[in-house]
Design an enzyme around this catalytic site. Structure first.
Site, PDB file in Angstrom:
ATOM      1  N   ASP A  90       0.850  -1.189   0.000  1.00 52.24           N
ATOM      2  CA  ASP A  90       0.000   0.000   0.000  1.00 52.24           C
ATOM      3  C   ASP A  90       0.890   1.243   0.000  1.00 52.24           C
ATOM      4  O   ASP A  90       1.784   1.369   0.840  1.00 52.24           O
ATOM      5  CB  ASP A  90      -0.900  -0.013   1.239  1.00 52.24           C
ATOM      6  N   GLU A 123      -2.761   0.264  -4.146  1.00 54.69           N
ATOM      7  CA  GLU A 123      -2.499  -0.937  -3.353  1.00 54.69           C
ATOM      8  C   GLU A 123      -2.698  -2.185  -4.208  1.00 54.69           C
ATOM      9  O   GLU A 123      -3.395  -2.174  -5.214  1.00 54.69           O
ATOM     10  CB  GLU A 123      -3.380  -0.991  -2.104  1.00 54.69           C
TER      11      GLU A 123
END
Length: 390
Positions: free
Chosen positions: A10, A106
């Site tokens: 992420d 992500e």
């Protein structure tokens, strides 16, 4: 048999981090992406400096302004964010062919059995984070576990700019003390309902009888019960097939270096043709895209005489198109991209050119190695000039 390992990557405060990467004067300052606070809008992203004032995504801009009057409010540049996202996914695909994007910032990676390439999965995560920082100028956090749900929660524990690995077999104990709000899929209403019953941690959620949980939450209960213990057998799913395949990259510094541009073009061509062959397809159209320093963008395409899937055919066509554009404009290049489209199945050939057969065999061998060990596990001569990126 290898123990399953899933990685969740992420990008930290993505929109803001991109803005700070291209505008260094914004670093270490409270920055909010979403527009001017006088408008009726909401916060799209907030820097960690702004979050210290209680500002978060989805908050009305005027509320954010009241909480932090000194914050810097900016409109945002979604085209720029998409470019950075593509670069992010390109980096990840060098480490594992099993990639599931989750929005722009992500993704999940299936990394089971990849220890032999990197020493450990933790070291692999460190390499990914270092590359993202070096090539994109932003930071990433990574969670590692035996499942997607545990890996995602581990990422949240690692933020900002860190990594967290949950040892195999310790998923339940890792999750048990955590607030139920960290579980993906538990919204505000479900959280409030569970907490009204005294269920405030994942450990308490996992301990509930399945029948009781189902009576309260319905068909979603079995998933939550298992997820609270780190049990999640969902596979890492690659995106569904698109009608075109393309790759592009924005350079850190605008350039006219022909050797560098050819090497980059070769690398991008290898990426898209590997995807094409994995689908068992051939392409009839090759397209090139160049963005110059003044943001002028030019595209050119060519219909191939015969459908192709080989690195050499696609690259040579793209190279001819690129040189045609460069010959007509002497500006430095900011972005380079290549794409293929108009797919068809492999055609039967009555006569096989021995030279072409050897190239097809070479491509197949490269594909086999890269599918098992990641794209950067083997490099061709031209792309080896870009060895610093690996």
């Amino acid at each position: 048999m290898s123990i399953r390992r899933v990685m969740h990557v992420d990008l930290d405060a993505f929109f803001v981090s991109v803005e700070q990467a291209v505008r260094p004067e914004l670093k270490d300052k409270p920055v909010i992406v979403g527009g001017k606070p006088e408008r009726r809008g909401v916060v799209a992203a907030a820097s960690y400096e702004a979050r210290k004032f209680g500002i978060h995504s989805g908050m009305p801009l005027i509320t954010a302004k009241n909480l932090c009057p000194q914050a810097i409010f900016i409109e945002g540049n979604h085209q720029l964010y998409r470019e950075y996202s593509e670069k992010f996914m390109l980096i990840l695909s060098d480490f594992s062919p099993f990639l599931e994007p989750m929005g722009l910032d992500e993704a999940y990676l299936e990394v089971t059995g990849f220890e032999s390439l990197h020493g450990s999965i933790a070291e692999m995560a460190s390499k990914i984070r270092r590359r993202i920082t070096a090539e994109m100028g932003i930071n990433a956090s990574i969670g590692i576990a035996n499942s997607k749900v545990a890996a995602k929660i581990a990422t949240e524990r690692a933020k900002p700019n860190g990594q967290c690995e949950v040892p195999a077999g310790e998923e339940a104990s890792f999750l048990a003390p955590l607030d139920i709000a960290v579980m993906p899929g538990i919204g505000k209403k479900t959280e409030q309902h569970l907490k009204s019953l005294g269920i405030d941690t994942l450990g308490k959620l996992a301990a509930l009888p399945a029948s009781f949980l189902k009576s309260r939450l319905g068909a979603y209960a079995p998933y939550l019960s298992n997820a609270a213990m780190g049990i999640d057998n969902r596979p890492v799913e690659m995106p569904s097939e698109a009608k075109s395949i393309s790759r592009e990259t924005t350079f850190e510094t605008d350039t006219r270096n022909q050797t560098f541009l050819e090497a980059k073009l070769s690398y991008l061509s290898e990426k898209i043709t590997a995807t094409l062959r994995k689908r068992g397809k051939q392409a009839r159209v090759v397209q090139i895209k160049i963005r110059f320093a003044d943001f002028t963008t030019l595209t050119r395409q060519k219909h191939l005489g015969q459908p192709a899937s080989g690195n050499r055919e696609i690259f040579q066509t793209a190279l001819s198109l690129m040189n045609g554009i460069l010959d007509s404009d002497r500006q430095t290049v900011r972005l380079l991209g290549v794409g293929i489209s108009d797919f068809c199945g492999p055609e039967k050939q009555l006569e096989i050119d021995p030279a072409k057969a050897r190239l097809e065999k070479l491509d197949a061998s490269l594909d086999k190695i890269r599918q098992k060990y990641g794209f950067s596990s083997v490099q061709t001569g031209r792309t080896y000039r870009l060895k610093d990126m690996f």
